[in-house]
Design a protein around this motif. Structure first.
Motif, PDB file in Angstrom:
ATOM      1  N   LEU A 139      -2.683  13.320  13.307  1.00 54.73           N
ATOM      2  CA  LEU A 139      -3.537  12.150  13.384  1.00 54.73           C
ATOM      3  C   LEU A 139      -3.186  11.289  12.184  1.00 54.73           C
ATOM      4  CD1 LEU A 139      -6.980  13.789  14.291  1.00 54.73           C
ATOM      5  CD2 LEU A 139      -5.144  13.052  15.815  1.00 54.73           C
ATOM      6  N   LEU A 140      -2.863  10.019  12.411  1.00 52.07           N
ATOM      7  CA  LEU A 140      -2.320   9.187  11.340  1.00 52.07           C
ATOM      8  C   LEU A 140      -3.352   8.853  10.280  1.00 52.07           C
ATOM      9  CD1 LEU A 140       0.343   7.900  10.518  1.00 52.07           C
ATOM     10  CD2 LEU A 140      -0.291   5.875  11.838  1.00 52.07           C
ATOM     11  N   GLY A 141      -4.607   8.667  10.691  1.00 53.67           N
ATOM     12  CA  GLY A 141      -5.679   8.403   9.744  1.00 53.67           C
ATOM     13  C   GLY A 141      -5.815   6.944   9.364  1.00 53.67           C
ATOM     14  N   ASN A 142      -6.841   6.660   8.570  1.00 53.21           N
ATOM     15  CA  ASN A 142      -7.108   5.313   8.076  1.00 53.21           C
ATOM     16  C   ASN A 142      -7.572   5.409   6.627  1.00 53.21           C
ATOM     17  OD1 ASN A 142      -7.657   2.616   7.763  1.00 53.21           O
ATOM     18  ND2 ASN A 142      -9.438   2.583   9.094  1.00 53.21           N
ATOM     19  N   PRO A 143      -6.751   5.012   5.667  1.00 54.16           N
ATOM     20  CA  PRO A 143      -5.452   4.350   5.815  1.00 54.16           C
ATOM     21  C   PRO A 143      -4.407   5.307   6.396  1.00 54.16           C
ATOM     22  CG  PRO A 143      -5.823   4.918   3.519  1.00 54.16           C
ATOM     23  CD  PRO A 143      -7.111   5.201   4.239  1.00 54.16           C
ATOM     24  N   PRO A 144      -3.415   4.753   7.073  1.00 54.06           N
ATOM     25  CA  PRO A 144      -2.410   5.613   7.715  1.00 54.06           C
ATOM     26  C   PRO A 144      -1.618   6.398   6.684  1.00 54.06           C
ATOM     27  CG  PRO A 144      -1.779   3.289   7.848  1.00 54.06           C
ATOM     28  CD  PRO A 144      -3.175   3.318   7.334  1.00 54.06           C
ATOM     29  N   ASP A 145      -1.431   7.678   6.955  1.00 55.14           N
ATOM     30  CA  ASP A 145      -0.702   8.567   6.049  1.00 55.14           C
ATOM     31  C   ASP A 145       0.542   9.079   6.775  1.00 55.14           C
ATOM     32  OD1 ASP A 145       0.245  10.463   4.286  1.00 55.14           O
ATOM     33  OD2 ASP A 145      -1.631  11.595   4.145  1.00 55.14           O
ATOM     34  N   HIS A 183      -1.997  -3.359   1.369  1.00 58.68           N
ATOM     35  CA  HIS A 183      -2.586  -2.281   2.155  1.00 58.68           C
ATOM     36  C   HIS A 183      -2.211  -2.438   3.628  1.00 58.68           C
ATOM     37  CE1 HIS A 183      -5.680   0.438   3.740  1.00 58.68           C
ATOM     38  NE2 HIS A 183      -6.142  -0.548   4.492  1.00 58.68           N
ATOM     39  N   LEU A 184      -1.741  -1.355   4.243  1.00 57.83           N
ATOM     40  CA  LEU A 184      -1.462  -1.319   5.677  1.00 57.83           C
ATOM     41  C   LEU A 184      -2.632  -0.695   6.427  1.00 57.83           C
ATOM     42  CD1 LEU A 184       2.266  -0.132   5.745  1.00 57.83           C
ATOM     43  CD2 LEU A 184       1.412  -2.340   6.558  1.00 57.83           C
ATOM     44  N   HIS A 185      -3.012  -1.322   7.527  1.00 59.74           N
ATOM     45  CA  HIS A 185      -4.023  -0.762   8.412  1.00 59.74           C
ATOM     46  C   HIS A 185      -3.343   0.089   9.485  1.00 59.74           C
ATOM     47  CE1 HIS A 185      -7.531  -3.305   7.091  1.00 59.74           C
ATOM     48  NE2 HIS A 185      -6.512  -3.941   6.518  1.00 59.74           N
ATOM     49  N   PRO A 186      -4.085   0.925  10.195  1.00 57.08           N
ATOM     50  CA  PRO A 186      -3.486   1.709  11.280  1.00 57.08           C
ATOM     51  C   PRO A 186      -2.960   0.794  12.391  1.00 57.08           C
ATOM     52  CG  PRO A 186      -5.640   2.591  10.674  1.00 57.08           C
ATOM     53  CD  PRO A 186      -5.503   1.266   9.978  1.00 57.08           C
TER      54      PRO A 186
END
Length: 580
Positions: free
Chosen positions: A370-376, A516-519
Motif C-alpha cells: 500500500l503506497l500510503g499518504n504521503p506515498p512511500d 511534497h508529492l501526493h498519492p
C-alpha cells in the motif's frame, strides 16, 4: 543606459546546476536569457522574493512520450507541474511521424500497447495534419506550450513508412530500405530532430499483441540510420534493450556507436531475474566511454512500479474467471458486485490464469504494498502484503481485494518491479552516482493507467536529498545538476540547465521545506474523457520558461512561452559544455 530586467528573483539559495555549493544570490532575467547572477542593483519589472527558497535551473526530462499530447494540448502536464521546462519525446522507437494515412491505426495500436495510452484518446486527439517527419515538426512549430519540447525520430514509424507490412512483421531490411531510411533520417535532423530512438525489448508490443517492428532490426539498418543522422548534425541514438538479449544487443549498439560516432543513451535498471547485471552493464559503458564513445545511461529515480486497482488498467484478479465476468461493468456497479460475499468468495477461491500481457505479472504479494499518504516508494519488506498477511493470519489476496475496494473502489496497490530487488534503493543511488548516468525513464505522457512516474524530478529532490531514512542521501547540488545540466548536455541542449549569465532563462523557485508529492489519483481529462494517473505536487513557488512565469504556487498562469526545440541548441564551447 541598460534596460531594466524583466524579472529579478531576489535573495534565493541558488543551486546553479554545476554541482558546487549552494549560495545566496539574485537572478536577473531579460527577455529569454539570464543577464546577471549575484547582487542585482536594478529593479525588475517583476520581482519574486525567493528568500529562504531554493532557486534551480529548470529541469530537463530526456525520456517522455508526449508525441500525441502535444498535438491536442498546450499544457504538457504533469511534467510542467514538476519543475520540467524542457521535455524530450519520441523515445523507445514509438511516435506518429512519418506515417502514411493507411498506417494511422497501426501506430496508434503500437503506442497504446507500448505506452498504455488508450486508442480512443489517440484517435480522437491526434489531427494527423502531416505525413513526413518534417511536416510533423513544421506543424508543431506553430504551437506554443507551457514548456519547451524536443523530438526524436521514432524507428518503428520510420521502418513501417519505408517497408510497409514487411517492416511491421520485422522482416530484415534490404540495402534499398536502409538507403531510404537513412535519407529520411537526414531529413529529420534538418527538420530539428534531436536524435533517433529504437526498442529491442519483448515487453514492447502493440495492443493486439504483436512485437514492436524494431525488435530484431539489423546492425546494418541501425548503422545506416545513425550514420546519416549524426553526419547531418549532432544527434543522439536512444534505445531500450531486453535483459534476455542484452549480452548480444549491447555489444551491437556499442559497435553502431563506434562506427558512426553517434552519441547513445539507453535505460539501465535493476531486474529481479539478474539483480547484479546492472553493474556489468555500467562497467561496459564506462569502458566504452574510456575508448572515446559518447554514452549515457538513463536511470530511474525510484522503483519502476505498477499501480494496480479497479479503476486502472490492471489488477491482481483481472484473469480470475469470476472477475472477468464483471470486468466491463462501470466502476460503481463493479464495486457493488465485488462487495457481495459470494462474489468475493468466488474470486478469492480462483487463481490467476495465463496471459501474454507483458505488464501483467502473476501476483507476488511479497512485493506488493500500500503506497500510503504521503506515498512511500522505499518501504521495507515487512510492509508487503505477504508479510502483513502472515502477521494478521490472513491470505494476502484478501488484503489486496479489500484495499482496492477502499475509497469507493479507487484504492491502489503498488508493485515495484524494477530497481527493488534488494528491498531498498541502495542500487539506484549507486547507479545515479555513476559518471555516465543521467536521470531518465519518467515516461511523462505515457502509461496512463498503470505507472505514474512523471514526478521523478520532484522525487529526486524530496526523497534523495531530504526524506530518505533507509540509507544514505544525495546532495541538493548533485541532484539539481544531474536533472538539469547533465540531462541537457546528453541531448545537445548546451544553452540551458545552468543559472548563469547568457543561459536560457528556465528557472524553478522552490519552497524546499514544503515540496511534497501526493498519492496518485485518476483524472479523466484526456480527449473523450480518457483516464490518466496524476500526482498533485506542492512546493513549486514559480516555474519560469524563457523568462516567463508559467506555474505559480502550483497553478498554471496560462502563459505558454514554450516552443518546439529544433535540433541541438548553442555550441558546446560557447556554453562551457566541456567544463560541465
Amino acid at each position: 543606459m541598460t534596460a531594466s530586467p524583466d524579472l529579478v528573483i531576489r535573495g534565493g539559495t541558488v543551486a546553479d546546476g554545476r554541482g558546487g555549493d549552494l549560495y545566496e544570490a539574485d537572478v536577473a532575467i531579460k527577455d529569454d536569457r539570464i543577464t546577471e547572477v549575484g547582487k542585482v542593483a536594478a529593479k525588475g519589472k517583476e520581482e519574486i522574493d525567493a528568500k529562504g527558497k531554493l532557486v534551480a535551473p529548470g529541469f530537463v526530462d530526456v525520456h517522455t512520450h508526449y508525441d500525441g499530447q502535444v498535438t491536442w494540448s498546450h499544457d504538457i502536464t504533469p511534467s510542467s507541474q514538476n519543475g520540467v521546462t524542457t521535455a524530450v519525446m519520441g523515445n523507445c522507437g514509438v511516435g506518429f511521424a512519418p506515417c502514411r494515412p493507411d498506417d494511422h491505426l497501426r501506430l496508434i495500436q503500437l503506442m497504446e500497447g507500448v505506452e498504455d495510452i488508450p486508442e480512443p484518446v489517440l484517435s480522437a486527439g491526434i489531427p494527423w495534419s502531416w505525413e513526413s517527419f518534417p511536416d510533423y515538426m513544421n506543424w508543431l512549430s506553430k504551437r506554443n506550450f507551457d514548456i519547451d519540447i524536443g523530438a526524436q525520430l521514432p524507428h518503428a514509424a520510420l521502418r513501417v513508412y519505408v517497408m510497409g507490412e514487411r517492416g511491421a512483421r520485422r522482416d530484415p531490411s534490404t540495402d534499398e530500405d536502409n538507403m531510404q531510411m537513412a535519407a529520411l533520417a537526414r531529413d529529420a535532423v534538418r527538420a530539428g530532430a534531436l536524435g533517433f530512438s529504437t526498442s529491442r525489448t519483448l515487453n514492447h508490443r502493440t495492443s493486439t499483441g504483436d512485437f514492436t517492428p524494431t525488435l530484431k532490426a539489423g546492425e546494418d539498418e541501425l548503422t545506416a540510420i545513425a550514420a546519416a543522422m549524426h553526419g547531418e548534425g549532432r544527434s543522439v541514438l536512444q534505445f531500450v534493450l531486453d535483459l534476455s538479449t542484452i549480452h548480444e544487443d549491447l555489444p551491437m549498439m556499442l559497435r553502431v556507436a563506434e562506427t558512426t560516432r553517434c552519441p547513445i543513451t539507453f535505460s539501465i535498471t535493476q531486474n529481479d531475474k539478474a539483480p547484479q547485471r546492472w553493474r556489468q552493464t555500467l562497467a561496459e559503458i564506462n569502458a566504452a566511454a574510456a575508448r572515446g564513445l559518447s554514452i549515457t545511461a538513463q536511470i530511474a529515480a525510484r522503483p519502476v512500479g505498477l499501480m494496480l486497482g479497479l479503476e486502472l488498467s490492471r489488477n491482481p484478479f483481472q484473469t480470475h474467471p469470476s472477475y472477468r465476468a464483471i470486468a466491463n461493468l462501470p466502476l460503481p456497479a463493479r464495486v457493488a458486485r465485488l462487495r457481495q460475499p459470494d462474489v468475493r468468495a468466488a474470486i478469492l477461491s480462483e487463481s490467476a490464469t495465463a496471459t501474454d500481457d507483458p505488464l501483467f505479472f502473476r501476483p507476488n504479494y511479497d512485493k506488493m504494498y500500500l503506497l500510503g499518504n504521503p506515498p512511500d516508494y522505499e518501504q521495507p519488506p515487512e510492509n508487503a502484503l505477504g508479510a502483513r498477511a502472515c502477521r494478521e493470519g490472513k491470505r494476502p489476496e484478501e488484503l489486496a481485494y479489500d484495499a482496492m475496494l477502499t475509497d469507493d473502489g479507487r484504492g491502489m496497490l503498488y508493485v515495484p518491479f524494477l530497481n527493488y530487488s534488494d528491498g531498498n534503493l541502495d542500487s539506484t543511488r549507486e547507479m545515479l552516482q555513476d559518471a555516465r548516468a543521467v536521470p531518465g525513464l519518467s515516461d511523462g505522457g505515457a502509461h496512463c493507467g498503470i505507472i505514474c512516474d512523471a514526478s521523478f524530478p520532484t522525487y529526486l529532490l524530496t526523497h534523495w536529498t531530504r526524506d530518505r531514512t533507509r540509507g544514505e542521501k544525495l546532495s541538493i547540488p548533485f541532484v539539481v545538476s544531474v536533472q538539469s545540466r547533465k540531462t541537457a548536455l546528453s541531448v545537445g541542449l548546451y544553452d540551458r540547465g545552468l543559472i548563469a549569465t547568457g543561459y536560457k532563462a528556465d528557472v524553478n523557485v522552490i519552497d524546499y521545506d514544503k515540496l511534497h508529492l501526493h498519492p496518485p489519483r485518476v483524472h479523466y481529462d484526456l480527449p473523450v474523457g480518457g483516464r490518466r494517473l496524476l500526482q498533485q505536487v506542492d512546493g513549486y513557488d514559480a516555474t519560469i520558461v524563457s523568462g516567463v512565469v508559467t506555474q505559480r504556487e502550483g497553478r498554471a498562469t496560462g502563459a505558454r512561452p514554450g516552443k518546439l526545440v529544433r535540433g541541438a541548441q548553442g555550441k558546446a564551447r560557447e556554453f562551457g559544455a566541456a567544463a560541465s
